[in-house]
Design an enzyme around this catalytic site. Structure first.
Site, PDB file in Angstrom:
ATOM      1  N   ALA A  22       0.834  -1.211   0.000  1.00 11.47           N
ATOM      2  CA  ALA A  22       0.000   0.000   0.000  1.00 11.47           C
ATOM      3  C   ALA A  22       0.859   1.248   0.000  1.00 11.47           C
ATOM      4  O   ALA A  22       0.604   2.210  -0.732  1.00 11.47           O
ATOM      5  CB  ALA A  22      -0.939  -0.017   1.207  1.00 11.47           C
ATOM      6  N   HIS A  64       3.739 -14.140 -13.600  1.00 18.98           N
ATOM      7  CA  HIS A  64       4.140 -13.034 -14.476  1.00 18.98           C
ATOM      8  C   HIS A  64       4.519 -13.513 -15.876  1.00 18.98           C
ATOM      9  O   HIS A  64       3.989 -13.036 -16.886  1.00 18.98           O
ATOM     10  CB  HIS A  64       5.342 -12.285 -13.889  1.00 18.98           C
ATOM     11  CG  HIS A  64       5.132 -11.773 -12.506  1.00 18.98           C
ATOM     12  ND1 HIS A  64       3.895 -11.399 -12.022  1.00 18.98           N
ATOM     13  CD2 HIS A  64       6.009 -11.535 -11.488  1.00 18.98           C
ATOM     14  CE1 HIS A  64       4.025 -10.982 -10.773  1.00 18.98           C
ATOM     15  NE2 HIS A  64       5.297 -11.052 -10.431  1.00 18.98           N
ATOM     16  N   ASP A 117       7.120 -17.760  -7.657  1.00 19.26           N
ATOM     17  CA  ASP A 117       7.128 -16.315  -7.460  1.00 19.26           C
ATOM     18  C   ASP A 117       7.002 -15.546  -8.772  1.00 19.26           C
ATOM     19  O   ASP A 117       6.352 -14.505  -8.829  1.00 19.26           O
ATOM     20  CB  ASP A 117       8.422 -15.900  -6.752  1.00 19.26           C
ATOM     21  CG  ASP A 117       8.440 -14.429  -6.371  1.00 19.26           C
ATOM     22  OD1 ASP A 117       7.363 -13.888  -6.033  1.00 19.26           O
ATOM     23  OD2 ASP A 117       9.508 -13.811  -6.416  1.00 19.26           O
ATOM     24  N   ARG A 152      19.533  -6.063 -13.987  1.00 19.43           N
ATOM     25  CA  ARG A 152      18.096  -6.010 -13.765  1.00 19.43           C
ATOM     26  C   ARG A 152      17.437  -5.638 -15.090  1.00 19.43           C
ATOM     27  O   ARG A 152      17.659  -4.547 -15.622  1.00 19.43           O
ATOM     28  CB  ARG A 152      17.752  -4.962 -12.704  1.00 19.43           C
ATOM     29  CG  ARG A 152      16.266  -4.919 -12.371  1.00 19.43           C
ATOM     30  CD  ARG A 152      15.947  -3.806 -11.394  1.00 19.43           C
ATOM     31  NE  ARG A 152      14.544  -3.827 -11.007  1.00 19.43           N
ATOM     32  CZ  ARG A 152      13.938  -2.872 -10.315  1.00 19.43           C
ATOM     33  NH1 ARG A 152      14.619  -1.792  -9.920  1.00 19.43           N
ATOM     34  NH2 ARG A 152      12.654  -2.968 -10.011  1.00 19.43           N
ATOM     35  N   HIS A 164       0.553  -7.977 -11.319  1.00 20.41           N
ATOM     36  CA  HIS A 164       0.910  -6.603 -11.685  1.00 20.41           C
ATOM     37  C   HIS A 164       1.679  -6.532 -12.993  1.00 20.41           C
ATOM     38  O   HIS A 164       1.776  -5.464 -13.608  1.00 20.41           O
ATOM     39  CB  HIS A 164       1.684  -5.914 -10.542  1.00 20.41           C
ATOM     40  CG  HIS A 164       3.128  -6.301 -10.435  1.00 20.41           C
ATOM     41  ND1 HIS A 164       3.552  -7.385  -9.715  1.00 20.41           N
ATOM     42  CD2 HIS A 164       4.243  -5.734 -10.964  1.00 20.41           C
ATOM     43  CE1 HIS A 164       4.871  -7.480  -9.802  1.00 20.41           C
ATOM     44  NE2 HIS A 164       5.319  -6.488 -10.550  1.00 20.41           N
ATOM     45  N   ARG A 222      11.048 -11.432 -26.028  1.00 23.60           N
ATOM     46  CA  ARG A 222      11.771 -11.350 -27.304  1.00 23.60           C
ATOM     47  C   ARG A 222      11.301 -12.455 -28.246  1.00 23.60           C
ATOM     48  O   ARG A 222      11.396 -13.638 -27.932  1.00 23.60           O
ATOM     49  CB  ARG A 222      13.270 -11.484 -27.042  1.00 23.60           C
ATOM     50  CG  ARG A 222      14.147 -11.404 -28.277  1.00 23.60           C
ATOM     51  CD  ARG A 222      15.576 -11.789 -27.912  1.00 23.60           C
ATOM     52  NE  ARG A 222      16.490 -11.659 -29.039  1.00 23.60           N
ATOM     53  CZ  ARG A 222      17.612 -12.358 -29.173  1.00 23.60           C
ATOM     54  NH1 ARG A 222      17.955 -13.234 -28.238  1.00 23.60           N
ATOM     55  NH2 ARG A 222      18.390 -12.185 -30.209  1.00 23.60           N
ATOM     56  N   LEU A 265       0.605  -7.625 -15.715  1.00 23.61           N
ATOM     57  CA  LEU A 265      -0.387  -7.297 -16.733  1.00 23.61           C
ATOM     58  C   LEU A 265      -0.618  -5.795 -16.809  1.00 23.61           C
ATOM     59  O   LEU A 265      -1.272  -5.309 -17.739  1.00 23.61           O
ATOM     60  CB  LEU A 265      -1.704  -8.030 -16.447  1.00 23.61           C
ATOM     61  CG  LEU A 265      -1.630  -9.554 -16.513  1.00 23.61           C
ATOM     62  CD1 LEU A 265      -2.981 -10.176 -16.258  1.00 23.61           C
ATOM     63  CD2 LEU A 265      -1.099 -10.013 -17.857  1.00 23.61           C
TER      64      LEU A 265
END
Length: 791
Positions: free
Chosen positions: A39, A268, A263, A366, A205, A371, A207
């Site tokens: 939050a 994702h 995770d 990072r 998240h 691709r 998306l």
């Protein structure tokens, strides 16, 4: 009430509508876990962005922060966060100040701990609406709390905090949504007892990441270019990658439970995979169609095996776990912090194309990207220095959805200039000008058409806006969630005790985590021995004293992977010898789960197998349509037949489905199959029968105390199984015993007890049907893995 006074002040410099102009009703947003990390970092900023975007939309808003913390400290914590909210750079300072002031006045804190607390909140919302003469449009409840709290909160909302009829309810749920298929099913069942499917918005998240969110629109807007090339004939491979430089320090309690696959990959990266592989609906704005096509894409994915993944763990992880979780110094963790997984789709569009999903912590950079690398069929005669480099057909052709960070440090869409100039929506994406000397995947940026968002948006701001607009296609439905867990859980189970490769972390990793694709599997390219996380685990060499006989017949034993490899080789050798001698090979295969990895091994590694001269028969079949997932033939087809070139007329499924009904004696399916065997198989003697063994000692579909098939003249019989589907068709024991060779495959700890029992039992087929397998003029060989043999 303060809320009434706040709403009466929403008249500022013409920037905001008067209450009289509000026609679409009032929305109450309740953020549960309002003082938590998520939050603080993202959600309040996302809600403020929603308010800035929609303040003139015709809706009025109130924002309710909620947590278990008592009123005064909770209020203080929450408003400390709200005071730090920022406006986007393109917002005028005056308007920003007004909107922020109003947002703070429209926000209040509640302690939501008991059923009574929820009743009071509901009463306050209703009282506000009555006092202001506002119609309620809907309520948003954002669950920024651990999943173990979902059920209790859901019960309270459902019983005492639902909006009235005519207003909508949107419940927003944060991952993790379970730990495996079973836990996801349990959580889904609990939630669906309180909320309808259309009321639940499961957040991934990723998306909301602008590059990921644009994959489907990009495919839609560029159909004219992509339709001819978005398929297996033109795409060489696809990489979906999320690399992190940070490690899991401070999060090891979570990471020990979940690891990198749960995770990142299961959610994702899988969602990005779906956007790439799903068929395009005619209208990508229709959420229902998008979700339906996503589900179909899931159903086309080929199952994952142990060798579909390579795993790693950075070296400092074990000591971090020991320190943070107070584990003993000898505690061993097999949790992967790096994974590379090879996925294949069996759809007509993508068959044979490798999709690589890769993620890890403590890596060299990072970066996140998707691709798509296209095949290059060109040969350029002119030397590279003399030809037009930009439009050269000999350069790599690729489309990259650049999620962020890395060399570009921002979201981007890149398309090789030797492919096509893409259509991009004006006002949303803009072409990058003044190309720098950066390189992406070994090519200068000038080799690409490069597009960046006109306005960068945080992923949570994008998703909160989609929640407001009711865009369900940006969220995970129950059906898609369970399809994802159904796909990933078998891999997670198979690697649960597999020691990952240790890597030092960062740039020192060098080539340690490089891997390659070979015959539909992946393996690290560096073959030198790697330190094992569990050096005490017994290895095959420790079992040299194992007897080479089992029940007076030859025994082959090894770890399951090596055992399957040996069995596949033995079957190929026998097939080749038999074809050389008699011109054809009759192979009868059992159903069940054990043979699946054998089928995959035969399909992916045994290219010299004489499939054209091989006849495939079924040892047993469940009485379901052959297209049913429960069907043995369906499994055989999925894992073997569709991947090898067996002539159509050489495949012999059992006729369980005749006259539009299943396994009815009057249809004489057993007689038909027996006659087919007699007509094609010399002396009804199969060259090889592959059997399995159940925990109760059954084999084929011959069960203990079975009335049919254990003796007598019938060669094919109908039987009854103690588990569903009950009705089965099976070769009889006398027919099996006429075979030239019988191989019995036994895998897993679950078979240890029956294996031990059978090692001492005699010939008692009514008690243990497998004990009746004894070829009259052939040979019986047992293939038993160490877990079944030794426990």
């Amino acid at each position: 009430k303060m809320l009434r006074r706040v709403l009466c002040t929403v008249l500022f410099m013409g920037a905001l509508p008067s209450l009289a102009d509000v026609s679409q009703g009032h929305i109450s947003v309740v953020l549960l876990g309002a003082t938590g990390d998520l939050a603080k970092k993202y959600l309040w900023q996302g809600l403020f962005q929603l308010y800035m975007d929609q303040v003139s939309s015709g809706h009025s808003f109130t924002f309710h922060g909620a947590a278990l913390t008592a009123l005064e400290p909770g209020q203080r914590l929450m408003f400390d966060v709200l005071k730090k909210l920022a406006c986007p750079p393109d917002e005028s300072p005056n308007r920003c100040a007004v909107l922020k002031d109003q947002f703070l006045k429209l926000s209040q804190y509640h302690q939501l701990k008991t059923a009574e607390n929820y009743t009071v909140l509901n009463r306050e919302i209703e009282m506000l609406l009555r006092q202001e003469g506002l119609k309620e449009a809907g309520r948003i409840f954002y669950f920024s709390v651990p999943p173990f709290a979902y059920t209790e909160i859901a019960r309270h909302i459902n019983s005492s905090c639902r909006p009235p009829p005519g207003a909508w309810l949107r419940v927003v749920l944060e991952k993790p949504f379970g730990h495996d298929l079973e836990s996801a099913q349990q959580l889904a069942a609990e939630l669906t007892s309180f909320f309808r499917e259309e009321e639940m918005y499961r957040v991934d998240h990723y998306l909301g990441k602008q590059a990921v969110a644009h994959i489907l629109p990009f495919r839609d807007q560029n159909r004219q270019f992509l339709d001819p090339i978005w398929n297996r004939h033109h795409v060489e491979r696809v990489e979906i990658v999320l690399k992190e430089t940070v490690d899991a320090k401070g999060r090891t309690s979570f990471y020990e439970q979940y690891g990198v696959i749960r995770d990142v990959l299961q959610n994702h990266l899988t969602e990005a995979l779906m956007f790439l592989t799903m068929e395009l609906p005619d209208d990508v704005s229709r959420a229902k169609e998008v979700l339906q096509y996503k589900l179909q894409a899931f159903q086309s994915l080929r199952g994952l095996g142990k060798n579909s993944a390579v795993l790693g763990q950075y070296q400092a992880y074990a000591s971090q776990v020991q320190e943070e979780l107070q584990k003993a110094q000898d505690y061993i963790s097999t949790t992967p912090t790096f994974a590379g997984v090879l996925i294949h789709s069996d759809s007509l569009r993508w068959e044979g194309v490798p999709f690589l999903l890769i993620s890890g912590k403590a890596l060299d950079e990072r970066v996140g990207y998707v691709r798509v690398l296209f095949k290059n069929r060109a040969y350029c005669t002119q030397s590279e220095t003399l030809r037009d480099a930009v439009h050269s057909q000999c350069k790599a052709k690729q489309i990259i959805f650049y999620i962020g960070h890395g060399a570009l440090n921002s979201p981007a869409v890149l398309v090789s200039r030797n492919l096509f100039r893409p259509v991009m929506p004006e006002g949303v994406w803009r072409e990058a000008v003044g190309q720098s000397d950066l390189h992406v995947f070994g090519q200068p940026l000038s080799d690409y058409y490069v597009y960046n968002p006109v306005k960068e948006r945080d992923a949570y701001s994008v998703l909160i806006s989609n929640i407001y607009h009711g865009r369900k296609d940006f969220f995970i439905t129950t059906e898609n969630l369970l399809a994802s867990w159904g796909f990933w859980t078998p891999l997670l189970d198979s690697i649960s005790h597999q020691p990952p490769r240790l890597y030092p972390g960062g740039v020192e990793n060098q080539h340690l985590l490089d891997f390659e694709m070979v015959s539909g599997e992946v393996a690290f390219t560096l073959a030198e021995p790697v330190e094992l996380l569990n050096p005490n685990r017994l290895m095959p060499s420790d079992y040299r004293t194992i007897q080479s006989k089992f029940r007076h017949s030859p025994l082959v034993s090894a770890w399951s992977e090596d055992l399957i490899s040996q069995l596949a080789s033995d079957i190929e050798k026998m097939a080749s010898r038999t074809v050389e001698h008699s011109g054809q090979f009759h192979l009868a295969l059992s159903g069940g789960s054990s043979p699946v990895i054998l089928f995959q091994r035969l399909a992916r590694h045994h290219y010299a197998f004489p499939w054209k001269q091989t006849h495939i028969w079924l040892v047993d079949e469940r009485c379901v349509p052959l297209t049913d997932a429960e069907s043995n033939f369906f499994s055989l087809h999925n894992h073997l037949l569709q991947r090898v070139r067996v002539p159509y007329f050489n495949v012999h499924p059992m006729p369980v489905h005749l006259n539009q009904r299943l396994c009815v004696e009057e249809d004489r399916g057993t007689e038909l199959y027996a006659k087919e065997i007699m007509a094609l198989v010399a002396n009804a003697s199969f060259d090889l029968v592959l059997l399995g063994m159940g925990t109760d000692g059954h084999t084929a579909s011959l069960f203990p105390q079975s009335e049919n098939g254990l003796e007598g003249a019938q060669s094919v019989v109908l039987t009854e199984s103690p588990v569903k589907p009950h009705q089965r068709m099976s070769l009889s024991l006398p027919l099996i015993n006429k075979a030239r060779q019988v191989f019995v495959l036994v895998l897993g700890k679950g078979k240890h007890d029956i294996t031990t029992l059978l090692s001492r039992a005699g010939h008692e087929p009514r008690k243990w049907p497998i004990s009746g397998v004894s070829p009259s003029s052939g040979q019986l060989v047992w293939y038993v893995d160490y877990e079944a043999l030794l426990g």
